[in-house]
Every structure is written in C-alpha cells, then in structure tokens.
Design a protein around this motif. Structure first.
Motif, PDB file in Angstrom:
ATOM      1  N   ASN A   1       0.826  -1.214   0.000  1.00 18.72           N
ATOM      2  CA  ASN A   1       0.000   0.000   0.000  1.00 18.72           C
ATOM      3  C   ASN A   1       0.858   1.259   0.000  1.00 18.72           C
ATOM      4  OD1 ASN A   1      -2.459  -1.399   0.007  1.00 18.72           O
ATOM      5  ND2 ASN A   1      -2.441  -1.608   2.231  1.00 18.72           N
ATOM      6  N   GLN A   2       1.974   1.218   0.713  1.00 17.83           N
ATOM      7  CA  GLN A   2       2.853   2.376   0.746  1.00 17.83           C
ATOM      8  C   GLN A   2       3.436   2.661  -0.629  1.00 17.83           C
ATOM      9  OE1 GLN A   2       6.427   1.998   3.152  1.00 17.83           O
ATOM     10  NE2 GLN A   2       6.335   4.152   3.712  1.00 17.83           N
ATOM     11  N   LYS A   3       3.869   1.630  -1.325  1.00 12.63           N
ATOM     12  CA  LYS A   3       4.421   1.808  -2.672  1.00 12.63           C
ATOM     13  C   LYS A   3       3.363   2.338  -3.626  1.00 12.63           C
ATOM     14  CE  LYS A   3       7.887  -1.834  -2.133  1.00 12.63           C
ATOM     15  NZ  LYS A   3       8.302  -3.205  -2.562  1.00 12.63           N
ATOM     16  N   GLU A   4       2.130   1.853  -3.470  1.00 10.27           N
ATOM     17  CA  GLU A   4       1.044   2.311  -4.337  1.00 10.27           C
ATOM     18  C   GLU A   4       0.733   3.778  -4.104  1.00 10.27           C
ATOM     19  OE1 GLU A   4      -3.597   1.072  -5.314  1.00 10.27           O
ATOM     20  OE2 GLU A   4      -2.229  -0.362  -4.364  1.00 10.27           O
ATOM     21  N   LEU A   5       0.769   4.205  -2.844  1.00  6.96           N
ATOM     22  CA  LEU A   5       0.528   5.610  -2.533  1.00  6.96           C
ATOM     23  C   LEU A   5       1.650   6.502  -3.054  1.00  6.96           C
ATOM     24  CD1 LEU A   5      -0.821   5.320   1.121  1.00  6.96           C
ATOM     25  CD2 LEU A   5      -2.094   6.165  -0.849  1.00  6.96           C
ATOM     26  N   LEU A   6       2.885   6.039  -2.930  1.00  7.93           N
ATOM     27  CA  LEU A   6       4.023   6.835  -3.375  1.00  7.93           C
ATOM     28  C   LEU A   6       4.088   6.960  -4.888  1.00  7.93           C
ATOM     29  CD1 LEU A   6       6.815   5.575  -0.928  1.00  7.93           C
ATOM     30  CD2 LEU A   6       5.566   7.736  -0.847  1.00  7.93           C
ATOM     31  N   ARG A   7       3.530   5.972  -5.591  1.00  5.79           N
ATOM     32  CA  ARG A   7       3.522   6.039  -7.057  1.00  5.79           C
ATOM     33  C   ARG A   7       2.438   6.958  -7.595  1.00  5.79           C
ATOM     34  NH1 ARG A   7       4.510   0.247  -6.970  1.00  5.79           N
ATOM     35  NH2 ARG A   7       2.250  -0.056  -7.133  1.00  5.79           N
ATOM     36  N   ASP A   8       1.460   7.282  -6.763  1.00  5.69           N
ATOM     37  CA  ASP A   8       0.332   8.112  -7.203  1.00  5.69           C
ATOM     38  C   ASP A   8       0.672   9.587  -6.996  1.00  5.69           C
ATOM     39  OD1 ASP A   8      -2.045   9.249  -7.893  1.00  5.69           O
ATOM     40  OD2 ASP A   8      -3.274   8.126  -6.469  1.00  5.69           O
ATOM     41  N   PRO A   9       0.801  10.368  -8.067  1.00  7.17           N
ATOM     42  CA  PRO A   9       1.142  11.798  -7.915  1.00  7.17           C
ATOM     43  C   PRO A   9       0.070  12.590  -7.174  1.00  7.17           C
ATOM     44  CG  PRO A   9       0.526  11.305 -10.196  1.00  7.17           C
ATOM     45  CD  PRO A   9       0.659   9.996  -9.491  1.00  7.17           C
ATOM     46  N   LEU A  10      -1.180  12.116  -7.224  1.00  6.84           N
ATOM     47  CA  LEU A  10      -2.242  12.816  -6.503  1.00  6.84           C
ATOM     48  C   LEU A  10      -2.012  12.794  -5.000  1.00  6.84           C
ATOM     49  CD1 LEU A  10      -5.444  11.681  -8.446  1.00  6.84           C
ATOM     50  CD2 LEU A  10      -4.262  13.880  -8.572  1.00  6.84           C
ATOM     51  N   SER A  11      -1.271  11.793  -4.518  1.00  4.30           N
ATOM     52  CA  SER A  11      -0.961  11.733  -3.092  1.00  4.30           C
ATOM     53  C   SER A  11      -0.151  12.956  -2.668  1.00  4.30           C
ATOM     54  CB  SER A  11      -0.172  10.453  -2.775  1.00  4.30           C
ATOM     55  OG  SER A  11      -0.911   9.313  -3.121  1.00  4.30           O
ATOM     56  N   TYR A  12       0.775  13.372  -3.510  1.00 10.81           N
ATOM     57  CA  TYR A  12       1.604  14.531  -3.192  1.00 10.81           C
ATOM     58  C   TYR A  12       0.820  15.828  -3.352  1.00 10.81           C
ATOM     59  CZ  TYR A  12       5.239  11.003  -3.834  1.00 10.81           C
ATOM     60  OH  TYR A  12       5.998   9.858  -3.736  1.00 10.81           O
ATOM     61  N   ILE A  13      -0.068  15.851  -4.359  1.00 13.40           N
ATOM     62  CA  ILE A  13      -0.813  17.082  -4.631  1.00 13.40           C
ATOM     63  C   ILE A  13      -1.830  17.360  -3.527  1.00 13.40           C
ATOM     64  CG2 ILE A  13      -2.420  18.200  -6.217  1.00 13.40           C
ATOM     65  CD1 ILE A  13      -1.075  16.640  -8.494  1.00 13.40           C
TER      66      ILE A  13
ATOM     67  N   CYS B   1      -2.432  15.417  -0.529  1.00 12.25           N
ATOM     68  CA  CYS B   1      -2.065  15.132   0.859  1.00 12.25           C
ATOM     69  C   CYS B   1      -1.011  16.099   1.397  1.00 12.25           C
ATOM     70  CB  CYS B   1      -1.562  13.702   0.992  1.00 12.25           C
ATOM     71  SG  CYS B   1      -2.846  12.466   0.750  1.00 12.25           S
ATOM     72  N   ILE B   2      -0.197  16.651   0.525  1.00  9.64           N
ATOM     73  CA  ILE B   2       0.862  17.553   0.982  1.00  9.64           C
ATOM     74  C   ILE B   2       0.743  18.934   0.343  1.00  9.64           C
ATOM     75  CG2 ILE B   2       3.362  17.933   1.034  1.00  9.64           C
ATOM     76  CD1 ILE B   2       3.746  14.930   1.187  1.00  9.64           C
ATOM     77  N   GLY B   3       0.579  18.964  -0.987  1.00  9.33           N
ATOM     78  CA  GLY B   3       0.562  20.247  -1.687  1.00  9.33           C
ATOM     79  C   GLY B   3      -0.634  21.113  -1.370  1.00  9.33           C
ATOM     80  N   PHE B   4      -1.834  20.519  -1.373  1.00  9.86           N
ATOM     81  CA  PHE B   4      -3.041  21.306  -1.163  1.00  9.86           C
ATOM     82  C   PHE B   4      -3.104  21.964   0.212  1.00  9.86           C
ATOM     83  CE2 PHE B   4      -7.656  21.883  -0.477  1.00  9.86           C
ATOM     84  CZ  PHE B   4      -7.926  22.695  -1.567  1.00  9.86           C
ATOM     85  N   PRO B   5      -2.798  21.265   1.313  1.00  8.31           N
ATOM     86  CA  PRO B   5      -2.779  21.949   2.619  1.00  8.31           C
ATOM     87  C   PRO B   5      -1.799  23.109   2.667  1.00  8.31           C
ATOM     88  CG  PRO B   5      -2.803  19.584   2.934  1.00  8.31           C
ATOM     89  CD  PRO B   5      -2.589  19.814   1.475  1.00  8.31           C
ATOM     90  N   LEU B   6      -0.653  22.959   1.993  1.00  5.33           N
ATOM     91  CA  LEU B   6       0.322  24.053   1.983  1.00  5.33           C
ATOM     92  C   LEU B   6      -0.216  25.254   1.216  1.00  5.33           C
ATOM     93  CD1 LEU B   6       3.721  22.203   1.411  1.00  5.33           C
ATOM     94  CD2 LEU B   6       2.686  22.968   3.552  1.00  5.33           C
ATOM     95  N   ILE B   7      -0.897  24.978   0.110  1.00  3.07           N
ATOM     96  CA  ILE B   7      -1.492  26.067  -0.674  1.00  3.07           C
ATOM     97  C   ILE B   7      -2.535  26.803   0.160  1.00  3.07           C
ATOM     98  CG2 ILE B   7      -2.936  26.588  -2.677  1.00  3.07           C
ATOM     99  CD1 ILE B   7      -1.551  24.280  -4.128  1.00  3.07           C
TER     100      ILE B   7
ATOM    101  N   GLN C   1       2.651  14.746   6.658  1.00  6.56           N
ATOM    102  CA  GLN C   1       1.867  15.904   6.221  1.00  6.56           C
ATOM    103  C   GLN C   1       1.770  16.957   7.324  1.00  6.56           C
ATOM    104  OE1 GLN C   1      -2.513  15.918   6.365  1.00  6.56           O
ATOM    105  NE2 GLN C   1      -2.442  15.931   4.131  1.00  6.56           N
ATOM    106  N   MET C   2       1.501  16.524   8.553  1.00  5.86           N
ATOM    107  CA  MET C   2       1.399  17.470   9.667  1.00  5.86           C
ATOM    108  C   MET C   2       2.733  18.172   9.923  1.00  5.86           C
ATOM    109  SD  MET C   2      -1.137  15.599  12.426  1.00  5.86           S
ATOM    110  CE  MET C   2      -0.350  13.991  12.406  1.00  5.86           C
ATOM    111  N   CYS C   3       3.830  17.414   9.857  1.00  7.48           N
ATOM    112  CA  CYS C   3       5.162  18.004  10.086  1.00  7.48           C
ATOM    113  C   CYS C   3       5.485  19.052   9.027  1.00  7.48           C
ATOM    114  CB  CYS C   3       6.220  16.903  10.095  1.00  7.48           C
ATOM    115  SG  CYS C   3       6.148  15.793  11.521  1.00  7.48           S
ATOM    116  N   ILE C   4       5.152  18.748   7.765  1.00  8.33           N
ATOM    117  CA  ILE C   4       5.406  19.707   6.684  1.00  8.33           C
ATOM    118  C   ILE C   4       4.547  20.951   6.857  1.00  8.33           C
ATOM    119  CG2 ILE C   4       5.175  20.077   4.197  1.00  8.33           C
ATOM    120  CD1 ILE C   4       5.949  17.174   3.787  1.00  8.33           C
ATOM    121  N   THR C   5       3.297  20.749   7.252  1.00  4.31           N
ATOM    122  CA  THR C   5       2.392  21.890   7.469  1.00  4.31           C
ATOM    123  C   THR C   5       2.921  22.801   8.568  1.00  4.31           C
ATOM    124  OG1 THR C   5       0.468  20.594   6.762  1.00  4.31           O
ATOM    125  CG2 THR C   5       0.048  22.561   8.076  1.00  4.31           C
TER     126      THR C   5
END
Length: 251
Positions: free
Chosen positions: A10-22, A24-30, A113-117
C-alpha cells in the motif's frame, strides 16, 4: 507483523500516485499560504483570529487529514473493485492485519503531512516577522494522532462500503463538514447558540481545538478535546473492524 507485507504494498502504491503529493501535501500548503495572505490583507478592525499564524496551522493540519481520509477510502475501494482483497483473503491474515496493513502507511503519510504543514507555518511566521514555538508544534503532532486515526478509520469504513466511484463523493461531504463545523475557516465559538452546540457534539471541532490549544500552550483546554477525539477514534476503528470482518465473511 504479518500485516507488514500488505502495508509495504500500500505504501508503494501511494508513493507512485502523484495525486498523493498534490492533495495530501501540496493542497494543505497552498491553503496555508492563501489563508496567511488573506489574514495580511484583512483590515485591523475586521481581523479574524482563526487566520492568525498562531491559530491557522492547527486548522490546516486537521483539514489535511480529511484528504488522508479520502485516500484511505480510495485505496481500499480500488482493491475491492479489482478483486485484490478477495485473493488476499486466502492468506493467513486476520481482519486486524488487514486494518493495520492499510492504516500504517497512511498514518505515516499523515504524520509527514502534519510536520510539513507546521514547518511551513514556521517559515511563514518568520516572513511575517513573527515566530512559532517549534516544541509546541511537535507536541501538536502528537496531539493530532487520535484525529489522524479517526479520519483514517472513517476512510476505511467508506472504502469498505462504497465503490471507488462513490467513495470520493461521500468523503467530500465530510471534508466540507470538517471545514465548516470544525472551525477551520470560521470562528464558530464566537457564533455560539445552537450551531456551536452541534459542533461540540461532533469530532471535527475537538480535533481542531486540541491542536490549537497545544500551540497556544493552553494544555488544560486541550485535554478534554483530545479525550473526546480518542473516544470517537476508538469507536470508528471498532465499527471499521466489524464492517470489514462482515465483508470478509460475505465475500
């Protein structure tokens, strides 16, 4: 530790999905940047406390967890639609192993995600000639772990019951509810009345309240919301386990 193989997949599948970065991480920062700019643009006489850099990070962190809920639901519902779970049922995994196998990688992403935020909040505070207590932010990450488990559990329930096409629609309702009823984008405490009483009955408000109280070093106010969130999280995980076990037997 039987669940680790499933968790690794599951971790590999999440890391391969670019939407995970957009999302889960990018949108909260925006959202953090936009709300900070809005706060700087608001006149002093119309200043909103929740957009202040000392109040905003906790709300954005909780808002980011709602997208973790969405990705948990999508991850599980896709495996169900592809009949992967049915094949996995032949393995010696228990219902608890399946839950841990899906929750563990998503929980790691939630913490990241929380740490980056919070780290981005410190940078924004420095740019605004202000400062945040890094130690209190780290404690807030710990205080938000029950909230992370809660939202992941909700995602697990939706992923167990819904298809990969209908799960996003239901999750979007909860994302909107968390933003409105959790006090992320509006000061619900100042509204008071029946609306505030309803918000206090739901876990969204308590998730945000716990993190904000820790950042503001108001530990006494944080204790009760954390306890409420833990109770909700425990109830959701139990319900998720029951639903998933019934699905296993049915399939």
């Amino acid at each position: 530790m039987k669940f680790m193989a499933l968790a690794s997949k599951n971790q590999k599948e999440l890391l391969r999905d670019p939407l995970s970065y957009i999302f889960c991480i990018g949108f909260p920062l925006i959202m953090l940047v936009i709300m900070s700019i809005v706060n700087q643009s608001i006149p002093d006489e119309a200043h909103m406390v929740i957009f202040d850099i000392h109040h905003l990070p906790a709300g954005i962190a909780v808002f980011g967890l709602t997208f973790i809920m969405l990705f948990t639901a999508l991850l599980l519902s896709k495996d169900r639609s592809q009949a992967l779970l049915i094949r996995l049922y032949t393995s010696p995994l228990t219902a608890a192993d399946y839950i841990l196998g899906y929750m563990t990688p998503v929980l790691i992403i939630a913490v990241l995600q929380m740490c980056i935020t919070f780290a981005s909040s410190c940078v924004i505070a420095l740019i605004a000639d202000d400062s945040l207590n890094v130690g209190l932010l780290l404690v807030s990450v710990i205080g938000l772990l029950p909230s992370a488990v809660l939202y992941i559990g909700l995602g697990f329930i939706f992923g167990s019951l819904l298809s990969d096409k209908s799960a996003p629609a239901i999750c979007s309702i909860f994302i909107s509810a968390a933003g409105m009823l959790g006090g992320i984008f509006m000061d619900i405490e100042s509204l008071g009345g029946i609306f505030f009483k309803i918000c206090r009955l739901l876990p969204f408000y308590h998730s945000v309240k716990a993190a904000r109280s820790i950042v503001l070093k108001d530990y006494q106010s944080a204790l009760s919301p954390i306890i409420v969130t833990i109770i909700y999280a425990a109830a959701v995980i139990i319900i998720a386990a029951i639903i998933f076990k019934k699905q296993m037997k049915r399939q």
